[in-house]
Enzyme design. Structure first.
Site, PDB file in Angstrom:
ATOM      1  N   THR C  84       2.041 -37.420 -10.241  1.00 20.88           N
ATOM      2  CA  THR C  84       1.559 -38.758  -9.998  1.00 20.88           C
ATOM      3  C   THR C  84       0.325 -38.674  -9.147  1.00 20.88           C
ATOM      4  O   THR C  84      -0.353 -37.963  -8.864  1.00 20.88           O
ATOM      5  CB  THR C  84       2.603 -39.510  -8.944  1.00 20.88           C
ATOM      6  OG1 THR C  84       2.684 -38.673  -8.084  1.00 20.88           O
ATOM      7  CG2 THR C  84       3.768 -39.368  -9.978  1.00 20.88           C
ATOM      8  N   PHE C 112       8.402 -39.582 -18.433  1.00 20.67           N
ATOM      9  CA  PHE C 112       8.620 -38.884 -19.529  1.00 20.67           C
ATOM     10  C   PHE C 112       9.930 -39.182 -20.455  1.00 20.67           C
ATOM     11  O   PHE C 112      10.261 -38.644 -21.278  1.00 20.67           O
ATOM     12  CB  PHE C 112       8.493 -37.563 -19.479  1.00 20.67           C
ATOM     13  CG  PHE C 112       7.248 -36.930 -19.253  1.00 20.67           C
ATOM     14  CD1 PHE C 112       6.666 -36.303 -20.376  1.00 20.67           C
ATOM     15  CD2 PHE C 112       6.368 -36.784 -18.147  1.00 20.67           C
ATOM     16  CE1 PHE C 112       5.131 -36.068 -20.328  1.00 20.67           C
ATOM     17  CE2 PHE C 112       5.267 -36.374 -17.938  1.00 20.67           C
ATOM     18  CZ  PHE C 112       4.398 -35.929 -19.134  1.00 20.67           C
ATOM     19  N   HIS C 139      19.553 -49.450  -9.228  1.00 19.52           N
ATOM     20  CA  HIS C 139      19.287 -48.293  -8.550  1.00 19.52           C
ATOM     21  C   HIS C 139      20.314 -47.792  -7.253  1.00 19.52           C
ATOM     22  O   HIS C 139      20.654 -48.908  -6.702  1.00 19.52           O
ATOM     23  CB  HIS C 139      17.931 -48.124  -7.926  1.00 19.52           C
ATOM     24  CG  HIS C 139      16.968 -47.771  -9.261  1.00 19.52           C
ATOM     25  ND1 HIS C 139      16.346 -49.028  -9.721  1.00 19.52           N
ATOM     26  CD2 HIS C 139      16.309 -46.879  -9.824  1.00 19.52           C
ATOM     27  CE1 HIS C 139      15.537 -48.536 -10.804  1.00 19.52           C
ATOM     28  NE2 HIS C 139      15.553 -47.422 -10.906  1.00 19.52           N
ATOM     29  N   HIS C 140      20.182 -46.503  -6.986  1.00 15.19           N
ATOM     30  CA  HIS C 140      20.828 -46.042  -5.943  1.00 15.19           C
ATOM     31  C   HIS C 140      20.259 -46.856  -4.537  1.00 15.19           C
ATOM     32  O   HIS C 140      19.068 -47.013  -4.541  1.00 15.19           O
ATOM     33  CB  HIS C 140      20.629 -44.486  -5.677  1.00 15.19           C
ATOM     34  CG  HIS C 140      19.234 -44.091  -5.799  1.00 15.19           C
ATOM     35  ND1 HIS C 140      18.386 -43.927  -4.646  1.00 15.19           N
ATOM     36  CD2 HIS C 140      18.422 -43.524  -6.744  1.00 15.19           C
ATOM     37  CE1 HIS C 140      17.201 -43.565  -5.049  1.00 15.19           C
ATOM     38  NE2 HIS C 140      17.294 -43.300  -6.163  1.00 15.19           N
ATOM     39  N   LYS C 143      16.772 -46.118  -2.785  1.00 13.43           N
ATOM     40  CA  LYS C 143      15.566 -46.284  -3.203  1.00 13.43           C
ATOM     41  C   LYS C 143      14.502 -47.505  -1.933  1.00 13.43           C
ATOM     42  O   LYS C 143      15.233 -48.080  -1.675  1.00 13.43           O
ATOM     43  CB  LYS C 143      15.568 -47.278  -4.485  1.00 13.43           C
ATOM     44  CG  LYS C 143      14.305 -47.240  -5.090  1.00 13.43           C
ATOM     45  CD  LYS C 143      14.413 -47.986  -6.620  1.00 13.43           C
ATOM     46  CE  LYS C 143      13.229 -48.191  -7.322  1.00 13.43           C
ATOM     47  NZ  LYS C 143      12.219 -46.914  -7.516  1.00 13.43           N
TER      48      LYS C 143
END
EC number: 1.17.1.8
Lengths: 252, 252, 252, 252
Positions: C84, C112, C139-140, C143
């Site tokens: 990143t 990806f 999301h979990h 985050k």
């Protein structure tokens, strides 16, 4: 609605049927169209040509549609057809009539739901990238056939895409199966048909590879959902002479 | 963790197995428990009694579990059992041993997932209020049986609830069916088994009546999800002498 | 695996990291690739060139990746980059290096996951055909940001497609709103961020017009799901000289 | 339908309204009921008592309902009320009237959808067993308020159940939030309101703990879905003297 010079002049055949009535309302509400004729059994087609219709929308019956098409093509009127019952012979016949009228277009579409058409396009495109794919279609319990026509067609498209990509059979270690648990095998794609009160018409295509799934789901609640597809057909048919089968190719 | 007077003293049997190891971690992390023994094949059970265990958690094998139970009940140690292979004969045997030890409790549970247990409770409760119900279970493609044990058990519960409520067969007009499309018939409830890479263990129970559907869905991604159920069993078993089958009745 | 003449010779940079390790396993398991170098901090890059690597996969750190790229391009080695931290300046720099090496290709991809890439493509394509669209990402609870990067990017793509199609604002009669109920406004697209234990990384894009909805959902459970995308990058980068940003254009 | 001795004799108030009309059809179709009066604005209530109605179903207006109730209770007729606008004062007033008529029952229910009632019951019951819970409600874009009344009520029930179970706040590491992304905070429960064309009335309650999620979803497509709840009310009200608020307690 005012009669603007740019409006497409539309005649609806089968205007008193359930679909035809929706089409009339949709054309009437569209800012770029003018509803110039509403015809049904017993009405004379020449009224539509007198009204200078440029495009017909035909939601009649298998018995009536071929005569309508012959007359319309002859008059140079393009047609968007939602009537069912088109065999290969009928399509050939329409192609022949159109050959003699180079400027005229006919669209024959089994499904005008943009959501359904996109679902099938996306499913065909995703198919080559995943190890597994199964289809779950869900309908009201009055439906006579299982699986549905749309799910069968989707399965064919997926099978073809997998074959072209050189993908083999999907992983499946099932050894002990209660009859029917794994669904119907359509071209190697498993299709599951759920029937329950409260459902209308729904389809889910589930793709999976190790660690991820991609799901494409279409929910159709009302025949009004076919109207954007019919209007799209009306707008594009004037630029698409000849025969087009399926709304698919009108989505750019 | 400090050894508080109020902590429940727990011994884990099968501590080196995958589930046993998770249980050790979960007990160790629980504020109201103390992990006093971790035993596996080759270890002597009396070490656990020397460590004053009050409760055993047994994730061993069908071969070992009955000897463990006999010894534990004899010593006045209650047991939470996740090991499989319990026939009616085995359950009767355990009941007999417990009859001689009035203060001791044994919980034998086929599934410690609270989500799965609640899903089944809710499904059984909703069953009498809807015209239709079908089950869609989805698992990884390495699974050998279809439908899954949990979905079969859910179907039995639903069928029983419908029978008690005097409900007849569900509406289904299917006339033309490609073999398997309508799923497996488990006690009159249709069950569809999806197998795809990327899935873990999922189940959906779909109820429907005219104009509405109610869906209960459970997604299980990791065996760590069984730990809250195991800890709940440990906390409650001391107040539940005798044999309990299924975590169900421990959920108040 | 045997060293076939046709195998692509791959070197992995950042081979001891979590992603790098997965890449090594995936390359090793691929029938058309050979893993010729596994390098990490402290290893010399020339070892990879001695091993005749044709493609590097770089999952290192923002600090290391530019030096790796410079060296690789210099040696004529193409690179698939998952690291990143790529700003416009960095991308310009890479483009400059590549200009001097016409046969070499570099792919810089923020994601990806083929499922995520397809979800975004499909969302952008469907956007012009529906009155409404909203995004629900789940999301979990560990985050840190809400909405997620992927959902924000999806909202941008949708907003752009709607603008190009001349669509106005979506219908929404909300008069009384408890603060936050209608989600975040990203370019005119509402995004809802759900955070709950038990979730991993999921996104749903819901399109709707009168009478129908189309839903595209992606569930990502494991980083192993990125490997098919990485391998696709390795296979295609040799035919794609120059800089490519995003896996998107590698999906034909 | 024949007038069987066992049939419940039902009068419908507000019989020309959309809901009242559905109720008339449902009562008429029920094998164990007889529709003896259909009244609306301008009709005299005594016609219903002349017809020996045992139960009234009231879907009128906040202006009319209190007069109807006073008269019915006075006449010894039990009432199932779907009319809105019941404040605590109104409920106290009804209770007072009923105190003088020990055999008469009144059910005031804000929601007759069995699916919605069960969803709320299940949500309240599951709440204590999971670390996290969020609500996603989805409605047509003509809806004026966000979140919906049902989702707000569900959030209250969940918050109460969590408090009783001694659960603290849910895990949530969000640091950077675009305004509104995390939804509305209703009693500590996050509620997300989706509005899109094509939707009708839907709600999803998502529970999660490490490794698993449990989802309860209700989809309501048509007001006909309220009829089983209305009929259930009619059947049970004769055995439930006094005031009952909410259909909830009629589900055994």
């Amino acid at each position: 609605m005012t009669n603007q010079a740019e409006s497409i002049r539309v005649g609806v055949l089968g205007a008193r049927g359930r679909m035809g009535l929706e089409v009339c309302k949709a054309v009437d509400a569209a800012g770029d169209m003018e509803l110039v004729a509403m015809l049904d059994q017993g009405d004379e087609l020449f009224k539509a040509s007198e009204a200078h219709a440029q495009v017909f929308v035909d939601f009649t019956t298998p018995d009536a549609v071929m005569d309508n098409l012959r007359w319309a093509v002859d008059q140079g009127i393009s047609v968007v057809v939602g009537t069912t019952g088109f065999t290969d012979e009928r399509l050939s016949q329409v192609r022949e009539w159109l050959a003699a009228k180079p400027g005229v277009g006919v669209l024959v579409a089994p499904n005008f739901g943009l959501g359904a058409v996109l679902m099938m396009q996306f499913a065909a495109r995703a198919a080559r990238y995943f190890d597994s794919v199964e289809i779950i279609e869900q309908h009201h319990p009055r439906k006579l056939d299982a699986p549905s026509g749309t799910s069968t067609h989707t399965a064919h498209l997926i099978a073809q895409a997998r074959a072209e990509a050189g993908l083999g059979p999907m992983p499946d270690a099932t050894k002990e199966e209660v009859d029917g648990a794994r669904g119907a095998d359509i071209d190697g794609v498993r299709v599951h048909s759920v029937r329950a009160a409260g459902l209308v018409a729904h389809q889910e295509v589930l793709f999976g590879s190790l660690g991820e799934t991609l799901t494409i789901r279409h929910d159709s609640l009302d025949r009004v959902s076919f109207m954007p597809g019919v209007l799209l057909g009306v707008r594009k048919i004037l630029e698409r002479p000849g025969l087009t089968v399926g709304l698919d190719s009108f989505l750019d």
